[in-house]
Structure formats: C-alpha cells, structure tokens
Enzyme design. Structure first.
Site, PDB file in Angstrom:
ATOM      1  CE  LYS A 220      -2.857   2.830   3.048  1.00  0.00           C
ATOM      2  NZ  LYS A 220      -3.395   3.018   4.396  1.00  0.00           N
ATOM      3  CD  GLU A 269      -4.368   9.485  10.990  1.00  0.00           C
ATOM      4  OE1 GLU A 269      -3.631   8.495  11.001  1.00  0.00           O
ATOM      5  OE2 GLU A 269      -4.889   9.933   9.954  1.00  0.00           O
ATOM      6  CD  GLU A 313      -6.911   3.729   3.241  1.00  0.00           C
ATOM      7  OE1 GLU A 313      -6.491   4.858   3.519  1.00  0.00           O
ATOM      8  OE2 GLU A 313      -7.790   3.522   2.380  1.00  0.00           O
ATOM      9  CD  GLU A 448     -10.402   8.611  -0.031  1.00  0.00           C
ATOM     10  OE1 GLU A 448      -9.490   8.560   0.828  1.00  0.00           O
ATOM     11  OE2 GLU A 448     -10.878   7.598  -0.580  1.00  0.00           O
TER      12      GLU A 448
END
Length: 463
Positions: A220, A269, A313, A448
């Site tokens: 990823k 986050e 993810e 996105e």
C-alpha cells in the site's frame, strides 16, 4: 528542575542574573501564574504585535488549548535520529531550568510545541523554506486554557549582562499587550484563484502504484496532491484559526508560524497522547463523505464499514500501531472491529488504542515508532516512504508529519498534520492524500482527496 513558591518577578530576574554571573552560563527561568480566563483567539491575535513566531494547539477531545508566542528556545534536528536528539536536548533544558510553579497543571511551565517533517531525506525546498526539518519551540509566553481556567507561563533566558529593570519592564509590557491590547477586526481571506497541481500526472502515478502493488513491490502507498489558491490580501492567521475552531469541532486545530509563513490545519488524526503514563492512540483510515440527511449518512456509514478496500486500509493501520505500542507499553487494549467516526464533511473508520507506558519510555519514543503510520505512508513502511519520495509531485514538508506538544511533567499529545495548508501571505498550498491499494481507481482517489480538501478550502474562503 527546581519547583518553589513564586516570589516577585523582580526577585526572580535578579537572582537569575546573579546566578548567570557566578556560573558564567545563561539561566532559564519559567514562571507560571493563573490568570483570569483569556480567550485563546484574542491572545493569538494580539500576539502579532509582539513576535512573528506564534503557535496554536486545540485538542480534539477535551477543552484544552495552548497558544505560544515568541521563542525562548528552539530545539532543532535534521537527521534520522531527530526524535532522540530533541529528547536529549529537552532533558538537558529541564535539568538546568528554574521553574517557579505551585500549580503543576498539565501544559504549563516548560512546554515544547512544534513538529517534524514527513521525511528527513526529502529536500526541504519550495514551498517549505521557512520550516526546518524538525523544530520544537519553548515559547516565551504561553497561554494554557483548560475548561474555564487560564494559565500564563513566562519563559526567559537570562544572561549575566542583562539588566533587571529592562527585562521586568519588557515582560510587563508584553503581558499587557497579550491580555488587554487592542485587537483588529478579523476577516477571512477572499480567494481569487485556484489551481490543482498536475492532476493528470498525479492520477498517472496512482495508476502506476496500483500496478506496482499488484506486482508485489509494496502492499500500500499513500499518495498526496497539492492545490494552490491565491487571495486578494494577506491572510490573517487569527481569522483562519477562529473559523477552523468554529467549524471543525472534532479535530485538532493547529498553527505553527515560521519564517513569515503559517502551517495550519484541522486534523482528526491523533498519533499518540500521554497523560500520567496512560497512552491513547488512534487508528483512523478509510474515508467516505457525510450524507445529506440522517438516513443517507447512516447508509454511507454502513457502506464504509462493509467496503473491502477501506477495511483493508484500516486493518493495515491497526496492526502497525499494535506492534509499535506493544513495544513500549503494557495493558494494551484494541477493539476487534472499527466504528464510524463522523466529522463535518467526512466519515472515517476509527479504532481507539489504549495502553500504559512502560517506565523509561516517553511520548517521543512512541511517536518515533508510529511515524509514519500506514495511513500516511503505506506498507512496508520504508519501502512506501522511498516510493513517495521518488514519485510524488510535491514536497510534503511538515504535511503528514507529527505535530504536537509535551511538557516537563511527561504529558503531551501529537497528531498527524493532515487536512492542512501552508499559508504564505497572499497564497496557500493545500494538501490531501489517499491510500492506494491494488484495486484503487485514480479518478475515485482524486475525488476523495477533493472531499478532504474541503475543510481548509472553506476556512480560507476557497471553493
């Protein structure tokens, strides 16, 4: 570190000058006082008359705000051992400092605020010339707001040749300006132009990444892009921060002023928080927009929970954080399934992590192990960072790096600098990224990132 009953400021400064003369070394003094409640935005705004190095931090899950003004000490590092180097300098400062504090409140006294770049090996060129690779600042003046209480810390480095009355007069004059000075009328900037930086090239890189992932070069990678906007006048920092505080209630609001530029953001986050040795971290990966009404919102949330790409993810992040936290903590607790975490514009998959920090470890030890998480870099960690450095069409600088604070009582918190922008007078660079796996679609990923850009665009009067 010396804790003592607070004498008058004249006595403190005079004693520090005497000690500096006897020892031949500068004396670091830190004085903490509780003051009448002071609005943090007003303090930030008034601070522009004192120093062009301002710092702001508002927590996402408690009524806790820090506003720093000026720089008594900057702790810098620019290599792979930067977390350890900054920790070593910080410990030395604490050992030598004279702290006058009878309150012992979190986030007061010796507090260091700042951040780290995403990648130490990426050249620190445009547009990040004003931001060193890693910089933690002990501000000259620090407002700490906890619920309805305010505390003012004054940090001064005293030299043997200093004059007591001159220093005392300067401190009192600055206090007067910060707490009672006149304010300007805050006005959000007017956006007059926007451009997506090399969108076609970015999509091509995403497509290439999916091919490389299928070929097992990596699992990823998170690829970010940049949008540039221009304004009709210079941006007023306090107006932007006020707007973010009003509209992004579940996010960490931050700003770091350096070299005349502002790095600002509203990130959801958390990377890690330590409070009395109790650690909290957050797994936040997987994204979908909010709905137009309650039913659509719930439907989109269910779609996110059941989407294989987003769940994969998210699981990457959970496993990496588990491994990092277990290396320096005990009593580690991680739920088996994520939940949906709603923000103003977006919904994310969210898994909380709690643990107790082992003795001998610090918040920076945890940050060093966590950065970059798969949500910001990819997997494997070093392979994905190398991939980003070679292929991404922007210089991340502090974007996606760890930003936050810690104090002399082993408390602190770091978040990840996403949903952010670098403001440079009449221009700004905004950044957003997405996790690319083997079945990612370049157009969908571009869309996105567009959704992720909305909070900052809105705060900056953009579109």
């Amino acid at each position: 570190m010396l804790h003592t009953k607070i004498p008058q400021i004249e006595e403190i400064v005079e004693e520090a000058i005497n000690q500096a003369s006897l020892s031949g070394e500068p004396q670091f003094i830190s004085i903490v006082n509780q003051i009448d409640y002071t609005d943090s935005i007003a303090f930030l705004d008034r601070a522009s008359q004192i120093d062009q190095h301002r710092l702001f931090w508002r927590s996402a899950d408690e009524e806790f705000t820090l506003v720093g003004v000026g720089s008594t000490k900057k702790i810098l590092s620019s290599n792979a051992h930067r977390f350890n180097e900054i920790e070593a300098v910080w410990n030395e400062i604490q050992q030598k400092a004279n702290v006058y504090d009878i309150l012992h409140e979190k986030g007061t006294g010796l507090v260091s605020i700042g951040g780290f770049s995403f990648d130490t090996e990426q050249e620190n060129g445009k547009p990040w010339e004003g931001f060193p690779d890693s910089q933690m600042t002990i501000p000259m003046y620090l407002l700490t707001n906890k619920s309805d209480q305010s505390f003012l810390t004054t940090n001064i480095l005293i030299l043997k040749e200093d004059h007591k009355q001159q220093i005392v007069h300067q401190i009192r004059r600055d206090h007067e300006q910060l707490l009672f000075g006149e304010r300007q009328e805050l006005k959000l900037p007017t956006c007059i132009g926007r451009s997506d930086v090399e969108p076609d090239e970015w999509k091509a890189i995403v497509e290439q990444a999916t091919s490389d992932i299928k070929d097992k070069e990596l699992e990823k990678v998170v690829l970010a892009r940049e949008v540039r906007i221009t304004f009709s006048e210079d941006v007023e920092l306090a107006a932007v921060i006020e707007r973010l505080c009003e509209t992004q209630m579940n996010s960490y609001i931050f700003t770091f002023e350096s070299g005349g530029d502002y790095f600002v953001g509203a990130t959801p986050e958390r990377l890690a928080k330590v409070d009395n040795q109790e650690l909290v971290s957050t797994c936040l990966a997987g994204t979908i927009p909010r709905g137009q009404d309650v039913d659509e919102d719930r439907e989109l949330g269910e779609q996110l929970l059941n989407d294989p790409k987003n769940r994969q993810e998210h699981e990457f992040v959970v496993q990496m954080i588990r491994e990092a936290v277990e290396a320096c903590c005990y009593n580690v607790t991680i739920p088996e399934e994520p939940i949906v975490y709603p923000l103003r514009n977006l919904q994310h998959l969210y898994t909380p992590v709690t643990a107790t920090l082992e003795k001998g470890y610090t918040l920076l030890d945890v940050v060093a192990r966590l950065h970059p998480t798969p949500a910001l870099g990819g997997l494997p960690q070093q392979t994905s960072v190398d991939y980003i450095r070679k292929r991404e069409v922007l210089n991340r600088g502090w974007y996606a790096g760890p930003i936050g604070w810690f104090d002399g009582k082993n408390n602190g918190e770091f978040a990840v600098a996403i949903r952010s922008a670098l403001l440079q007078k009449k221009a700004a660079s905004l950044f957003a990224g997405c996790g690319v796996v083997e079945d990612s679609d370049p157009d969908a990923e571009f869309a996105e990132t567009g959704v992720k850009l909305k909070p900052m665009l809105s705060a900056l009067g953009g579109y």
